[in-house]
Write a protein that holds these residues in place. Sequence first.
Motif, PDB file in Angstrom:
ATOM      1  N   LEU A  67      -3.545   2.225   4.528  1.00 44.39           N
ATOM      2  CA  LEU A  67      -2.556   1.687   3.598  1.00 44.39           C
ATOM      3  C   LEU A  67      -2.819   2.170   2.169  1.00 44.39           C
ATOM      4  CD1 LEU A  67      -2.096  -2.002   4.836  1.00 44.39           C
ATOM      5  CD2 LEU A  67      -0.468  -0.118   4.992  1.00 44.39           C
ATOM      6  N   TRP A  68      -4.101   2.277   1.818  1.00 44.30           N
ATOM      7  CA  TRP A  68      -4.444   2.807   0.481  1.00 44.30           C
ATOM      8  C   TRP A  68      -3.930   4.239   0.337  1.00 44.30           C
ATOM      9  CZ3 TRP A  68      -7.721   7.091  -0.008  1.00 44.30           C
ATOM     10  CH2 TRP A  68      -7.985   7.477  -1.315  1.00 44.30           C
ATOM     11  N   PHE A  69      -4.149   5.071   1.353  1.00 43.59           N
ATOM     12  CA  PHE A  69      -3.704   6.466   1.273  1.00 43.59           C
ATOM     13  C   PHE A  69      -2.179   6.531   1.224  1.00 43.59           C
ATOM     14  CE2 PHE A  69      -2.692  10.692   2.928  1.00 43.59           C
ATOM     15  CZ  PHE A  69      -3.522  11.476   2.148  1.00 43.59           C
ATOM     16  N   TRP A  70      -1.521   5.672   2.010  1.00 43.31           N
ATOM     17  CA  TRP A  70      -0.060   5.667   2.021  1.00 43.31           C
ATOM     18  C   TRP A  70       0.495   5.275   0.657  1.00 43.31           C
ATOM     19  CZ3 TRP A  70       4.468   6.938   3.935  1.00 43.31           C
ATOM     20  CH2 TRP A  70       5.588   6.186   3.609  1.00 43.31           C
ATOM     21  N   HIS A  71       0.035   4.149   0.121  1.00 44.06           N
ATOM     22  CA  HIS A  71       0.582   3.660  -1.145  1.00 44.06           C
ATOM     23  C   HIS A  71       0.202   4.566  -2.323  1.00 44.06           C
ATOM     24  CE1 HIS A  71       2.354  -0.029   0.311  1.00 44.06           C
ATOM     25  NE2 HIS A  71       1.245  -0.331   0.965  1.00 44.06           N
TER      26      HIS A  71
END
Length: 597
Positions: A26-30
């Motif tokens: 989720l960190w990489f996505w956001h």
Amino acid sequence: MKVNLFRKKSAKRSRFWTDRDRENVLWFWHSYLKQKTPWLFVVLGMILVQGFVYQQFLSLTENGLRVIFESGELKDLVRVCLMVFLLFVLRGAMSYAVPRLSVWLASDAVLQMRQHLINHLLTLDLKYFERTTPGDIILRVVSQAQDLSHFVGQATVNAVRDAASVVIISSYLIYKSPVLFLTAAIILPVIILIMQKVSDRIKYIQANAENAMGAYMGRIEEMANGMRTVKIAGQEPQERKHLFRATQGIKDLSIRLQAAQAMVLPSVDMVSAVVYVVVIGGGGYMVLSPDYDLDGAAIIAFLLGLALVFDPARQLTQFFVRLQSNLVILESICSLYREKPSIFDREGVVERFDPHADIALEDVTFCYHPENPLFDHLNMTFQGGKTTAIVGPTGSGKTTVLGLLSRLYSIQGGSIEIGSTPIDQIKIANLRSAFSVVSQDIVIFNSSIWENIKYVRPDASDEEIWEAAEAAEIADLIRVRGDAALGPKGSQLSGGQRQRIAIARAFLRSAPILLLDEATSALDQKTEEKIKRAFNRLAKGKTTIIVAHRLSAITHADWIYVLDGGKVVEQGSHADLMQAEGLYSGMYVSQRQGYGR
């Protein structure tokens, strides 16, 4: 420092998808992909086109077979063949556009991530770099970031394409014969079981492989930096032994990782063979039985559809195997972001202060390790515009004092003030701009002497650089070497030449506070006298703090502190300390006798 994501294998099987994995993804996505959502929808649209091409291919194939087996009209067959050709032209165009676009998106995302990693690294405290090997940093910023780019830009997009193909073709097969498809679907629980079985092992081996690679790169960096010592000590066989052992370990881990990954495809192929046999047998029975509305063309198209499903399904299983490895890599990168600096600008910091004022350490407590305190309620004052020296035995904390003054380390107690302003209330960039440093640990870059001097003041004029070089007795060498690079870490220079570059930097920066840490230790006595005269000019009107082992270099100081075991045991002028006949006097007499011999 190694990655050390898994120090030992847990007896309990880890989950295929952990909460930490979810946080990292989720960190990489956001952070890097969400902003590219419109382009991602474009890629998804082209992927769906590829899937529908296969679905239409099956439909046209079934119609073509009926033309052959039933109507026998040549024009109908030509029409079917032409449509199949056009469909695959369309798929070919999508097959070209999708990887081009997806690799561009992934490379741009990883470029941003690398830049953020570099920015974050530069905010971390000196302590982080003292406990982390360069090999580990290089592994994360270069190798692991590149691996992640390849996985996101190619493997993930291919997996989405394969998943879309499986869903679209499976939907068509369900439409054609739900019974046959449910028979084929028995493979799914088996594949899930296989994936669960190998995922834990892959994560464990991948983590150890990353640790081994980080250690290997760190060892190479240490060997390269210490090659002079290696050669003089004749330790080439020992270094060769260490590196060979490391490469053997990496090879063994690579083989174990490949062996774990190789378990998947043969297992899927065996299950697929069973499914094909069941579908051929069951489908043949349904064609022969009048109870089912299936003909030979439909069964052949169904089998072809299964082939088109199983191939991307096999690739999907490979993707989930590789996903485990890349989750380890992503965790390694995210763990770097979880490193937080303890030295940073807090709210309310000031930019203006008096750099010419007295500098005071009041009841300073500091330790590198909690079990080994260095300073306990240390008090020292450095008068503005005067020269103060710090001397003492090795390990007494002399150089550490300089590091505390420039906030390279945080104190655990007490305060350090310039004038009446605590240094932790001064903006770090403004505080450090007030210091010129000549250290025994000299960093020389692999560029020209000119560029190395200019490094501390990129906006300096040519005249200012020449003046600094002349003052440091390095101008003649600049004229001889010109723009020639100095080699890694200044390997083509002598110790004295490297030190004079550092001194030239101090002249060029000309900050109000001058820190000299063994500034003339690599100079012969004749050159030292020239540099001392230059330092006297440089120090005029500045607060100068000298750390020296050679006591003859600090006899002119206005005040001298003698440290021993992290405590001030003596202080005063040179004459006062000699008259006291204490530690300083003994050290001075011993050195003079040593030099006299």
